[in-house]
Enzyme design. Sequence first.
Site, short mmCIF file in Angstrom:
data_model
loop_
_atom_site.label_atom_id
_atom_site.label_comp_id
_atom_site.label_asym_id
_atom_site.label_seq_id
_atom_site.Cartn_x
_atom_site.Cartn_y
_atom_site.Cartn_z
N LYS A 79 1.02 -1.43 -0.12
CA LYS A 79 0.12 -0.08 0.07
C LYS A 79 1.15 1.06 0.08
CE LYS A 79 -4.08 -1.79 2.01
NZ LYS A 79 -5.26 -1.60 2.95
N ASP A 116 -10.22 3.02 1.96
CA ASP A 116 -10.52 2.52 3.51
C ASP A 116 -10.94 2.81 3.94
OD1 ASP A 116 -9.00 -0.49 2.47
OD2 ASP A 116 -7.65 0.35 2.90
P1 NDP Z 1 -0.71 -4.74 10.61
O1 NDP Z 1 0.13 -6.04 10.73
O2 NDP Z 1 -0.11 -3.32 10.21
O3 NDP Z 1 -0.96 -4.40 12.16
C1 NDP Z 1 -0.87 -5.47 13.23
C2 NDP Z 1 -1.31 -4.64 14.27
O4 NDP Z 1 -2.48 -6.08 15.16
C3 NDP Z 1 -0.89 -4.32 15.01
O5 NDP Z 1 -1.06 -3.25 15.93
C4 NDP Z 1 -0.38 -5.18 16.27
O6 NDP Z 1 0.71 -5.01 17.19
C5 NDP Z 1 -1.62 -5.90 15.94
N1 NDP Z 1 -1.50 -7.20 16.92
C6 NDP Z 1 -1.03 -8.44 16.35
N2 NDP Z 1 -1.17 -10.03 17.04
C7 NDP Z 1 -2.22 -9.57 18.54
C8 NDP Z 1 -2.05 -9.58 19.39
N3 NDP Z 1 -2.33 -11.05 19.63
N4 NDP Z 1 -2.69 -9.62 20.08
C9 NDP Z 1 -2.58 -7.93 20.05
N5 NDP Z 1 -2.19 -7.14 19.17
C10 NDP Z 1 -1.79 -7.80 18.18
O7 NDP Z 1 -2.03 -5.25 10.39
P2 NDP Z 1 -3.35 -4.78 9.57
O8 NDP Z 1 -3.34 -3.33 10.84
O9 NDP Z 1 -3.36 -4.40 8.45
O10 NDP Z 1 -4.86 -5.46 10.05
C11 NDP Z 1 -5.32 -5.29 10.90
C12 NDP Z 1 -6.81 -6.56 10.83
O11 NDP Z 1 -7.19 -5.10 10.38
C13 NDP Z 1 -6.30 -7.83 10.20
O12 NDP Z 1 -7.12 -8.87 10.58
C14 NDP Z 1 -7.58 -7.46 8.86
O13 NDP Z 1 -7.61 -8.24 7.90
C15 NDP Z 1 -8.18 -6.68 9.24
N6 NDP Z 1 -7.84 -4.98 8.10
C16 NDP Z 1 -9.62 -5.68 8.33
C17 NDP Z 1 -10.68 -4.52 6.49
C18 NDP Z 1 -11.83 -4.52 6.76
O14 NDP Z 1 -11.68 -3.75 5.31
N7 NDP Z 1 -12.89 -5.20 7.40
C19 NDP Z 1 -9.07 -3.80 6.44
C20 NDP Z 1 -8.12 -3.55 6.31
C21 NDP Z 1 -7.11 -4.46 7.69
P3 NDP Z 1 2.39 -4.56 17.33
O15 NDP Z 1 2.16 -3.03 16.61
O16 NDP Z 1 2.66 -4.95 18.92
O17 NDP Z 1 2.56 -5.64 16.98
#
Ligand code: NDP
Length: 294
Positions: A79, A116
């Site tokens: 992205k 988004d």
């Molecule tokens: P990123 O990889 O950019 O970010 C992941 C985030 O999740 C970080 O804040 C990370 O924390 C946190 N995280 C991961 N595992 C855990 C855990 N076990 N406990 C707590 N926090 C956790 O991913 P995205 O932001 O791109 O996507 C996040 C989610 O959103 C995905 O599931 C994706 O499918 C969903 N999504 C849905 C959309 C929709 O249209 N409904 C659109 C875009 C995304 P840390 O920084 O500490 O690692």
Amino acid sequence: MPLSAHTRLVGLIGWPVGHSRSPTMHNAAFAALGLDWAYVPLPVAPPAHGDDAAARVRDAVLGLRALGLRGANVTVPYKQAVLPWLDTLTPAARAMGAVNLIVVEPDGALLGDNTDAAGFAADLQAHGVEASGKQALLLGAGGAARAVLFGLAQLGAAEVVVANRSLERAQALVAELQPRLPALALRATALAALDAAAQAPLVINSTSAGMAPQVDGLPWDEALGFAPGQVVYDLVYAPRQTRLLQLAQACGARPIGGLGMLVWQGALAFTRWTGHAAPVDVMRAAAEQAAPRA
Ligand code: NDP
């Protein structure tokens, strides 16, 4: 409609893309409107044997124009990587520093947009959730969190607490976006140290905790529970009923899954490419079918 010598193509640039609901959703919409269009996966594999990652992304983006596609969606991990190869960016894409939609204009210019945030805002509105003047708690500080913050700003929310597992990432996101979102008061905290913010009327999960196949993940202290009247929006849409949404339901809060956000960002892209109003209900039904309950 069968493919023809005139079929217009759009697709999805990302890696991996095999799990995506977007092809099913868009192709159902094209069929419903009788449009000779098709949406195809455009996987851009990571570099191997020393070739250059940036050059691969460049070839993919410029290839849209060379091959006469009308555009593409862009997903993880590209992205931001596509930005240097686009001719113009919409204000939304520029502000967010990320593109999820490319439109190849009739003159060949490559336009980058981001739907988004608007997709998230549209879905909250479709559910009748009022964010204007409200406080929200946002779990997560990744790419999706960024879109949610812009969406909440668009809806006129007053204050958002960003809670992340890694506090530093939440602090960095708040420091970066606060100057761009002056009407929204942002604060960062650690997910493990939630305070009164846990009672915010709107709680949004943008972490990937709970996403298949790790369906047991829960980005929330179960003992905290939720209060009746809280809205709990989970961006995770596979499974449809995440552990977080189940907890919200059990506590009498209002659970909303993230499939609608996917549908609305897709609907906005559909209209940008085709010029037709998107058959949102058709797209939602197709996305639901493509995302079986787990
Ligand atoms: P990123 O990889 O950019 O970010 C992941 C985030 O999740 C970080 O804040 C990370 O924390 C946190 N995280 C991961 N595992 C855990 C855990 N076990 N406990 C707590 N926090 C956790 O991913 P995205 O932001 O791109 O996507 C996040 C989610 O959103 C995905 O599931 C994706 O499918 C969903 N999504 C849905 C959309 C929709 O249209 N409904 C659109 C875009 C995304 P840390 O920084 O500490 O690692």
